[in-house]
Scaffold this active site. Structure first.
Site, PDB file in Angstrom:
ATOM      1  N   ASP A 142      24.525 -14.887   1.005  1.00  0.00           N
ATOM      2  CA  ASP A 142      25.775 -14.821   1.538  1.00  0.00           C
ATOM      3  C   ASP A 142      26.627 -13.656   1.331  1.00  0.00           C
ATOM      4  OD1 ASP A 142      24.706 -17.078  -0.176  1.00  0.00           O
ATOM      5  OD2 ASP A 142      26.054 -18.062   1.198  1.00  0.00           O
ATOM      6  N   THR A 143      26.144 -12.612   2.476  1.00  0.00           N
ATOM      7  CA  THR A 143      26.816 -11.433   2.323  1.00  0.00           C
ATOM      8  C   THR A 143      26.806 -10.700   3.954  1.00  0.00           C
ATOM      9  OG1 THR A 143      25.705 -11.136   0.110  1.00  0.00           O
ATOM     10  CG2 THR A 143      26.271  -9.158   1.351  1.00  0.00           C
ATOM     11  N   THR A 144      27.371  -9.675   3.996  1.00  0.00           N
ATOM     12  CA  THR A 144      27.645  -8.722   5.428  1.00  0.00           C
ATOM     13  C   THR A 144      27.417  -7.423   5.281  1.00  0.00           C
ATOM     14  OG1 THR A 144      28.147  -9.134   7.508  1.00  0.00           O
ATOM     15  CG2 THR A 144      29.761  -8.993   5.934  1.00  0.00           C
ATOM     16  N   SER A 153      30.790  -9.399   0.296  1.00  0.00           N
ATOM     17  CA  SER A 153      30.031 -10.712   0.336  1.00  0.00           C
ATOM     18  C   SER A 153      31.017 -11.653  -0.365  1.00  0.00           C
ATOM     19  CB  SER A 153      28.817 -10.599  -0.516  1.00  0.00           C
ATOM     20  OG  SER A 153      28.252 -11.469  -1.033  1.00  0.00           O
TER      21      SER A 153
END
Length: 540
Positions: free
Chosen positions: A358-360, A377
């Protein structure tokens, strides 16, 4: 150029550049837009780390990191979950506890950090007014966007090993269900228009009044009252005391280039340690992604993983032996052990659970040569949304080690390890050459590593480098994407290696970057495993 996994966010960054903003303005606008249009991947109540390089007349005017890691609440105790340990993710990025208290819900929430981090970056180096860089995110929340394929695929991931599913997180709160789910609780399908008026209101207040309401004022009081009513540990003191760390880059070298990355508790030390070790091997002469290549890189990855587990934590709480970890002499000795056939073992507690992803990320370069590489994130999102506010809180407590006395143990005010390693590589002339980073849990450093090797050792351009098949070894097995040929993995299995084949063709981090050619032209790379783009524009 702006490269990131969300076209809407990249578009926002480009519009800010066209409006006269610099790379920092564009990065902040892109990041805020990401928090709206990719709500499980990142958020204003998340955390992150960002490299900022500002070009001066005769060299860099500034080159620093803004580290906005999410500290454990001050009400935490080191042993509060010690008797709940059931297992550890197979790759060592998170722990499974009885009752899943660290995985979803209010106790998984650490101090929200992202908004203060973005404000600190903008205050130090931004050119446009704060309200102008927040405006694109407000517009997306007000006018709406739609469910993209990459977003939807993430939402419907099946849970394993007792972890909460992403769908569980999406619909944990009443507001999450109303925003992102259909009446039967299933996620909204691809193409569904979404708007978030609650988040639009929060962002509008922040745009006009700054971040003080979020950390000390009315918004903060609403947040804390709600989280504590659910049994969470977040307090007004946590929000008021949180400070962004501005640090010098961690600097290494690889084949004549200077590699700059983030300090602990980020993953930069892992990246530099692996590059140091691999510099002892003639990778350019090896078959790319052949059996020998996978075996070598996997042994290197395992050694860096063990050192991370043992030594890398929040430097305010843990003495991190960076000199030893990043020693070229130590790297040469490890290389000799690998040449001699020594296989490294990674210790895990009842391994088996999946890695969170769950990160960008975003990479930005402007016309003046300023560069930003930022990874942010929610960790494993808590699923909690305060009514009327529209954003998920982070779930950063899920990666802390519940066993006292370790580098990653829980302590009040301590930040946990993150594999995030936004990096900038400089050529022999001292100019920025590659700006990159990735989401992907503990696979981040492994994805960034392979893209750098693809470019430096194998002569690939940016897009080719991020599109090539990847693999990882952060346990005693090797994980490969489905485009690694089976004849390669059969050879490794015959040698006694355990291999897990991922059904996805593009996985092991999702790298997004910008390559700066000697003539100044920008070449972008957007990982095909997400919906991302690399947008380029001319600014007069």
């Amino acid at each position: 150029m702006v490269s990131c996994p969300q076209p809407e966010a990249a578009e926002s960054g480009i519009e800010i550049l066209r409006a006269g903003g610099n790379a920092v303005d564009a990065a902040v606008a892109t990041a805020l837009a990401q928090t709206v249009v990719d709500p499980l991947m990142c958020g204003i109540a998340g955390f992150g780390t960002a490299a900022v390089y500002m070009q001066g007349a005769g060299g860099p005017a500034a080159h620093e990191y803004f580290d906005f890691h999410a500290p454990a609440p001050l009400a935490c105790r080191e042993d509060m979950w010690a008797d709940l340990l059931e297992g550890e993710t197979r790759d060592g990025f998170g722990f499974i506890l009885a009752g899943r208290v660290n995985d979803i819900g209010p106790q998984s929430i650490a101090t929200p950090a992202t908004l203060k981090g973005l404000a600190a970056m903008h205050g130090a180096h931004g050119r446009l007014p704060w309200s102008e860089v927040v405006a694109p995110a407000i517009a997306w929340a007000t006018d709406g966007f739609f469910v993209r394929p990459g977003m939807h695929a993430f939402w419907i991931d099946e849970p394993t090993m007792g972890r909460a599913s992403n769908l569980d997180r999406l619909r944990f709160s009443d507001e999450g269900r109303a925003l992102y789910c259909r009446a039967d609780g299933s996620p909204q399908p691809i193409g569904t228009p979404l708007a978030n008026p609650g988040m639009a209101g929060v962002l509008a207040q922040v745009a006009q009044e700054g971040i003080a309401p979020f950390y000390e004022g009315e918004l903060a009081r609403r947040m804390v009252a709600h989280v504590q009513s659910l049994g969470g540990l977040l307090s007004m003191d946590d929000l008021a005391r949180f400070q962004v760390r501005r640090t010098a880059p961690l600097v290494g070298s690889y084949r004549g280039r200077t590699v700059t990355t983030n300090q602990p508790p980020g993953g930069g030390a892992m990246l530099l340690q692996m590059l140091n070790l691999l510099e002892n091997f003639a990778l350019a002469g090896m078959e790319h992604n052949g059996p020998d290549y996978l075996r070598l890189l996997s042994e290197v990855m395992k050694r860096a993983t063990t050192d991370k587990d043992r030594h890398i934590g929040d430097p305010a709480f843990v003495e991190v032996p960076l000199e030893a970890l990043l020693s070229k002499d130590n790297a040469a000795r490890s290389a000799e052990a690998i040449r001699a056939g020594e296989r490294h073992r990674v210790e895990r507690v009842n391994p088996g659970a999946p890695v969170p992803r769950d990160t960008t990320h975003l990479s930005v370069v402007d016309g003046d040569g300023n560069c930003v590489s930022m990874t942010h994130s929610l960790a494993m999102p808590s699923g909690v949304i305060t009514p009327g506010m529209g954003f998920f809180y982070n779930g950063c407590m899920g990666v802390f080690d519940p066993r006292p006395g370790r580098a990653g143990s829980i302590q009040p005010g301590k930040s946990r390890f993150t594999s995030s390693c936004p990096s900038i590589v400089f050529g022999a002339d001292g100019r920025p050459e590659i700006v990159l980073g990735a989401p992907g849990g503990t696979q981040i450093a492994m994805g960034v590593l392979q893209v750098l090797l693809n470019m430096i050792d194998h002569g690939m351009g940016m897009q080719e480098a991020v599109s090539a098949p990847r693999f990882s070894s952060t346990s005693n097995s090797i994980d490969v994407c489905n485009r690694i040929p089976r004849h390669v993995t059969r050879r490794l299995q015959a040698e006694g290696y355990e291999v897990f084949r991922n059904p996805y063709n593009y996985t092991i981090g999702w790298v997004h970057g910008v390559q700066i050619a000697p003539d100044g032209r920008l070449h972008g790379g957007a990982d095909p495993g997400r919906d991302g783009v690399a947008y380029r524009t001319r600014v007069a």
